[in-house]
Design an enzyme around this catalytic site. Structure first.
Site, PDB file in Angstrom:
ATOM      1  N   LYS A  76       0.833  -1.204   0.000  1.00 36.90           N
ATOM      2  CA  LYS A  76       0.000   0.000   0.000  1.00 36.90           C
ATOM      3  C   LYS A  76       0.875   1.264   0.000  1.00 36.90           C
ATOM      4  CE  LYS A  76      -4.005  -2.097   0.047  1.00 36.90           C
ATOM      5  NZ  LYS A  76      -3.853  -3.553  -0.004  1.00 36.90           N
TER       6      LYS A  76
HETATM    7  C1  LIG Z   1      -5.155  -4.388   0.694  1.00 40.41           C
HETATM    8  C2  LIG Z   1      -6.620  -4.290   0.765  1.00 40.41           C
HETATM    9  C3  LIG Z   1      -7.343  -4.761   1.857  1.00 40.41           C
HETATM   10  C4  LIG Z   1      -6.745  -5.594   2.941  1.00 40.41           C
HETATM   11  O1  LIG Z   1      -5.639  -5.089   3.539  1.00 40.41           O
HETATM   12  P1  LIG Z   1      -4.584  -6.045   4.291  1.00 40.41           P
HETATM   13  O2  LIG Z   1      -3.833  -5.084   5.120  1.00 40.41           O
HETATM   14  O3  LIG Z   1      -3.732  -6.689   3.238  1.00 40.41           O
HETATM   15  O4  LIG Z   1      -5.351  -7.019   5.090  1.00 40.41           O
HETATM   16  C5  LIG Z   1      -8.696  -4.529   1.900  1.00 40.41           C
HETATM   17  N1  LIG Z   1      -9.319  -3.892   0.915  1.00 40.41           N
HETATM   18  C6  LIG Z   1      -8.670  -3.448  -0.182  1.00 40.41           C
HETATM   19  C7  LIG Z   1      -9.422  -2.725  -1.233  1.00 40.41           C
HETATM   20  C8  LIG Z   1      -7.301  -3.658  -0.301  1.00 40.41           C
HETATM   21  O5  LIG Z   1      -6.669  -3.252  -1.403  1.00 40.41           O
END
Ligand SMILES: *Cc1c(COP(=O)(O)O)cnc(C)c1O
Length: 398
Positions: free
Chosen positions: A186
């Site tokens: 992210k």
């Molecule tokens: C990455 C992501 C998640 C989950 O995040 P994690 O930290 O990997 O559990 C949820 N929703 C969206 C849209 C994502 O891109």
């Protein structure tokens, strides 16, 4: 998007602070910490970044979505409307609480379609989970109007849209609750981590307690805490929070780089008449974590996507056959592949998915190509990339 590309001294310093005093836990141990409260400090930073009164850090973005829904009282028998194009975490979180995922179409924003939401509302609908996919957003005014008309909650998953905004508000801060992920890919990363944001004090207190076994966090001595309600462990560690604390300070720098790289690619592709871009609602500002563009049809998009792969243009996807992000290939969901029994109402909703018409979403996802915008690219590299992409697209179109 990925914050992991740019790691440095600031991250190391914050982590070393934690290692020096040895308190890896975010709660308690007041005497040992020598004043270091990384999770608390990160929550404070995020209040400013996301213009939200309250922030609760948790262990992941998936945990954030789960905790947000739980904090607002969503559970067994409740229906939660979610988009057919998202990440698998959306239905995982809903189902973890025993609630029923109701999947509906997207529109040309590549996010939830307000009309499709309206059609899916029933007396059991408790929340609309808006997922701000690939750095941009749904038409939030239209969705908020539907939510108000039917008195249901809006929970915003802004995991992929850190730094984007709508009518001056950060994405994630618009709904009743917002969710962020700081996983490794992210825009800012903790390694693993997430956050729930809200302006509602009750939801915040619920999130604070629920994400730590229902402990009420009153007083300094952890052993004396009581349990106003049942909870779970969705805690973040101080080590993870320390990384995030360094990264959040660099967010403006990351967003500038993202925007520069995004604009170079977008301007190059805009010269091709057959290329169109996703709709961004009035008042929306993309985070520029991804560039999404469309080709005239699925066949052309597949050819372009394959051309990119053959010629080494990485990090671009046509999601039509992608099993992480799109309903068509979520066979494990449609075939009820659960390790443990699922309730009848959830089962029935899932069995329905095989017959449900998602042709509107197919239309948008089939033609779309989504390109991750990296932070590590130099300006010359992005320009070379833009040239290569244009040549491949023109080659397919001719
Ligand atoms: C990455 C992501 C998640 C989950 O995040 P994690 O930290 O990997 O559990 C949820 N929703 C969206 C849209 C994502 O891109």
């Amino acid at each position: 998007m990925p914050g992991f590309e740019l790691f440095g001294d600031l991250e190391r310093k914050e982590v070393n602070d934690v290692l020096d005093n040895g308190v890896l836990m975010r709660y308690g141990f007041d005497g040992m910490r020598k004043g270091h409260w990384k999770a608390k400090a990160l929550e404070k930073e995020l209040q400013n970044t996301f213009k939200s009164k309250y922030v609760q850090l948790v262990s992941s973005g998936t945990a954030a979505v789960t905790v947000a829904l739980a904090s607002a009282g969503v559970g067994a028998g409740d229906e939660v409307i979610m988009p057919a194009f998202t990440f698998v975490a959306s239905f995982e979180a809903i189902m973890m609480l025993g609630a029923i995922p109701v999947l509906v179409d997207i529109d040309d924003t590549l996010c939830l379609n307000p009309k499709a939401i309206e059609n899916a509302i029933t007396p059991k609908t408790k929340a609309i989970m808006v997922v701000q996919m690939c750095g941009s957003m749904a038409n939030m005014d239209a969705i908020q109007a539907v939510a108000n008309r039917h008195n249901v909650l809006v929970v915003e998953d802004a995991c992929q849209a850190i730094g984007g905004s709508y009518k001056g508000k950060p994405l994630g801060s618009i709904g009743n609750l917002g969710c962020f992920s700081f996983d490794f890919v992210k825009t800012i990363t903790c390694g693993e981590g997430g956050a729930v944001v809200t302006n509602n004090e009750k939801y915040y207190i619920n999130a604070d307690h629920y994400s730590d076994h229902g402990h009420d966090h009153i007083g300094n001595d952890r052993g004396a805490e009581s349990h106003p309600f049942l909870g779970y462990n969705f805690r973040i560690s101080e080590l993870h929070a320390a990384v995030g604390l360094a990264q959040v300070k660099r967010l403006p720098e990351f967003l500038d780089i993202q925007k520069r790289n995004f604009n170079i690619l977008r301007e190059a592709l805009a010269e091709i008449p057959e290329v169109t871009f996703r709709a961004v609602p009035d008042g929306g500002v993309e985070s520029c974590a991804f560039l999404n563009f469309s080709l005239p049809d699925l066949e052309t998009a597949s050819k372009v996507s394959n051309g990119f792969k053959e010629h080494g243009v990485d990090a671009c996807w046509n999601y039509y056959n992608n099993n992480w992000h799109y309903i068509r290939r979520w066979d494990h969901l449609k075939d009820l592949k659960s390790l443990y029994p699922i309730s009848e109402d959830v089962k029935n909703a899932l069995l329905n998915l095989k017959h449900q018409d998602f042709s509107i979403s197919d239309h948008f996802i089939g033609r779309n190509i989504s390109c991750l915008i990296k932070l590590s690219w130099t300006e010359d590299e992005v320009k070379a990339r833009a040239k290569k992409m244009s040549e491949i697209i023109r080659g397919v179109l001719n």
